[in-house]
Design an enzyme around this catalytic site. Sequence first.
Site, PDB file in Angstrom:
ATOM      1  N   HIS A 120      28.917  37.336  30.382  1.00 53.50           N
ATOM      2  CA  HIS A 120      30.036  38.038  31.401  1.00 53.50           C
ATOM      3  C   HIS A 120      29.299  37.154  32.613  1.00 53.50           C
ATOM      4  O   HIS A 120      28.867  37.729  32.860  1.00 53.50           O
ATOM      5  CB  HIS A 120      30.260  39.207  31.688  1.00 53.50           C
ATOM      6  CG  HIS A 120      31.898  39.457  32.694  1.00 53.50           C
ATOM      7  ND1 HIS A 120      31.729  39.751  33.819  1.00 53.50           N
ATOM      8  CD2 HIS A 120      32.929  38.894  32.620  1.00 53.50           C
ATOM      9  CE1 HIS A 120      32.179  40.205  34.359  1.00 53.50           C
ATOM     10  NE2 HIS A 120      33.458  39.095  33.168  1.00 53.50           N
ATOM     11  N   ASP A 178      42.384  30.713  40.689  1.00 53.16           N
ATOM     12  CA  ASP A 178      41.519  31.319  39.662  1.00 53.16           C
ATOM     13  C   ASP A 178      42.041  32.358  39.443  1.00 53.16           C
ATOM     14  O   ASP A 178      43.088  33.019  39.912  1.00 53.16           O
ATOM     15  CB  ASP A 178      40.253  32.431  40.197  1.00 53.16           C
ATOM     16  CG  ASP A 178      38.878  32.605  39.550  1.00 53.16           C
ATOM     17  OD1 ASP A 178      39.697  32.541  37.728  1.00 53.16           O
ATOM     18  OD2 ASP A 178      38.206  33.044  39.724  1.00 53.16           O
ATOM     19  N   ALA A 180      43.616  34.946  35.840  1.00 50.67           N
ATOM     20  CA  ALA A 180      43.575  35.239  34.491  1.00 50.67           C
ATOM     21  C   ALA A 180      44.796  35.037  33.912  1.00 50.67           C
ATOM     22  O   ALA A 180      45.893  34.066  34.247  1.00 50.67           O
ATOM     23  CB  ALA A 180      43.618  37.041  34.366  1.00 50.67           C
ATOM     24  N   GLY A 310      45.224  29.879  46.294  1.00 47.35           N
ATOM     25  CA  GLY A 310      43.879  30.069  46.750  1.00 47.35           C
ATOM     26  C   GLY A 310      43.442  31.091  48.670  1.00 47.35           C
ATOM     27  O   GLY A 310      42.691  31.454  48.490  1.00 47.35           O
TER      28      GLY A 310
END
Length: 353
Positions: A120, A178, A180, A310
């Site tokens: 990870h 950034d 998901a 961001g």
Amino acid sequence: MNKEVRLSNEELHNLICNKVKAAGLQESHAEELAKHLVYADYHGIHSHGAVRVDYYSERIAKGGINTHPTFDFEKTGESTGIFHGDNGMGHVVANEALKEAITMAKSSGMAAVGVSRTSHTGTMAYYVKKAAEQDLVAISMCQSDPMVVPFGGAEPYYGTNPIGFGAPRKGAEPVVFDMATTVQAWGKVLDARSKNEPIPDNWAVDESGEPTTDPHMVRGLLPISGPKGYGLMMMVDILSGILLGLPFGKDVSSMYNDLSVGRDLGQLFILIDPARFTDIELFKEQVDQSMNELNHIKPASGFDRVMYPGELALVKAEEYEENGIPVVADIHAYLTSATVHFDKYALSSPFAD
């Protein structure tokens, strides 16, 4: 609600570093891991900060992270290469791979560097910001283990498969985004669990496939914007898994099952030198202009102002610089205890407590 302790960057860094060294990580790798996790917490990305230390410590102690890996960069073309990570500490592996990608992009104008056999690697923001600070535009993406119910499906197949983007900006911090490819990252569910707080009902589903607000009942996450997020996570899996000859889809290794073996994960860096396309100073000025124009758009009802993607991370950093980084009391207790690791992550499912 779990109480919080406020720590300076240095205090949190030292606590994290000491804990993972006690688990068996060599000092230079522990320093890089701590730097990354503090960056995450300092920018409000608590899902990828200190909340992860007990997991990393347990995997390190059980041998699932190679504490003395042999790194190898295989240059496959003028602008392409594969960094072989030997299942070392993912944050260290990706950081070393990024160095190779930056050198290549500066030399040839572009770089596509795959990171093979890593663990990870944390938040994508950390890496793309570093590249942007070198006047490069950066994209990064990586695999994660199956925990997302695909659009129209009833069982997990892909992971949260995040994507990060960074670009340099004139006279200000780089633009860093950034995300998901799920409505919310799994780490946000872990963060909610640690604080005993509910989650929104559009983040995840329970074992029956029904929406849940209880982070302990989550059995599947949902893709962002339904089929659109589903398509993005497919793209990430192909580019960071199949492209590198690594396990993909439902065969990506579990973060929590059998912490004694390496995870063989993949990641991809795509770096572009703007100077090969336009004047670099003009590019940075125009990125800065674009962000300022966003800030000055008339806000909708209920909003004080429009923020660019961001920007909230920079707001958090300003707040924490003044008041310290908030760390959940239970996590702080673990970091300051003599306990090296808990035997709590050898789970058959990532969703188990």
